[in-house]
Scaffold this active site. Structure first.
Site, mmCIF file in Angstrom:
data_model
loop_
_atom_site.group_PDB
_atom_site.id
_atom_site.type_symbol
_atom_site.label_atom_id
_atom_site.label_comp_id
_atom_site.label_asym_id
_atom_site.label_seq_id
_atom_site.Cartn_x
_atom_site.Cartn_y
_atom_site.Cartn_z
ATOM 1 N N HIS A 118 1.090 -1.374 -0.001
ATOM 2 C CA HIS A 118 0.110 -0.088 -0.006
ATOM 3 C C HIS A 118 1.093 1.336 -0.254
ATOM 4 C CE1 HIS A 118 -3.762 2.410 0.239
ATOM 5 N NE2 HIS A 118 -2.811 2.585 1.939
ATOM 6 N N PHE A 119 2.118 1.265 0.620
ATOM 7 C CA PHE A 119 3.005 2.260 0.627
ATOM 8 C C PHE A 119 3.996 2.476 -0.074
ATOM 9 C CE2 PHE A 119 0.150 3.540 4.914
ATOM 10 C CZ PHE A 119 0.640 5.098 4.799
#
Length: 295
Positions: free
Chosen positions: A271-272
């Site tokens: 996600h990051f």
């Protein structure tokens, strides 16, 4: 040891926008093409720290903290309307306040419903889009959202379970899931620790619960966003974690439906993705902006 002159170019500022203090990071020369960086949950402009330093030699970059996040004001839920519509108004107010007439948008997670509201309402101001796990299609939702949508439909019975998403274990998971073993050591621990410190401030969990509940109304905007894509065809770069369990890769691929010229890159990341693939993403963004917005 030599110190990067790029890193020294970042400035940290706070301005009043409609009675609330809004913090933002700025880098680069204002005479250059502008790129506005809109962060996700539970982060802040800190997530863009490396990108600000990396691209500041060629672009003007502005990365705000939303109200309730980072170094911006955090009024209690009974003193501020915590909705994505309101966060959009404040973000646009900041850009007007500091004089950013036209800009490309980089959106991640929460940044998408904020940035795409701005783009759909003011297409003449947006020169290009970059999305990193910034969803605009139903296909992007994964089972992660099942609990949040149950909470949106009926808050009280699900609040206790949703609060688990505000814990240290959950915040760390957001950074580490989907990351190849040989890249885990690239994640700066202060990133998720700083996010958690923000969540742990008195009253902040209530702010986040309100935004969780309000997220349902972003989905009502998707047809409007997609119509904006079809009508205005903004140059679009998609740099997305292929292993993201929050907004899945189907959400990245869906952009091609309305933006057939979109440049879509699925990275071996979660996600990051900026934490683990920052060098790759910075190179993609630089090349994309040079071709589409640089004079």
């Amino acid at each position: 040891m030599a110190v990067s002159t790029k890193a020294l170019d970042v400035r940290y500022r706070t301005v009043d926008v409609d009675g609330v203090e809004v913090f933002y990071r700025e880098a680069g020369d204002p005479s250059r093409p502008a790129l506005v960086l809109l962060h996700g949950f539970p982060s802040s402009s800190h997530m863009y720290r490396r990108l600000l330093a990396e691209l500041s030699d060629e672009f003007w970059l502005i990365a705000p903290d939303y109200v309730g996040f980072g170094r911006s004001a955090t009024p209690p839920v009974d003193g501020f309307t915590y909705s994505f519509e309101k966060l959009t108004q404040v973000t646009l107010g900041l850009l007007d306040r500091i004089g950013v007439p036209r800009f490309a948008l980089y959106v991640q997670d929460y940044g998408a419903p904020i940035g795409l509201r701005i783009a759909a309402a003011h297409p003449e101001r947006v020169t290009a889009l970059v999305t990193q796990s910034g969803n605009a299609y139903q296909e992007g939702f994964t089972p992660f959202w099942d609990l949040l949508f149950r909470h949106a439909a009926d808050r009280a019975p699900h609040e206790s379970a949703v609060r688990e998403l505000l814990t240290l274990a959950s915040t760390r998971w957001q950074y580490e899931h989907g990351v190849p073993a040989d890249r885990l050591d690239r994640i700066a621990p202060e990133a998720w620790l700083l996010d958690q410190a923000g969540l742990d401030r008195p009253g902040n969990q209530e702010i986040q619960l309100q935004l969780f509940w309000d997220y349902q109304f972003n989905l009502e905007q998707y047809p409007r966003f997609q119509e904006y894509f079809r009508t205005h065809r903004p140059p679009t770069l998609v740099a997305w974690g292929a292993n993201d369990e929050i907004f899945g890769p189907a959400g990245a691929e869906a952009f091609a439906r309305d933006l057939p010229d979109a440049e879509i890159h699925l990275l071996d990341a979660g996600h990051f993705a900026l934490e683990t693939h920052g060098t790759e993403i910075a190179a993609l963004v630089r090349d994309f902006l040079r071709r589409n917005v640089a004079g």
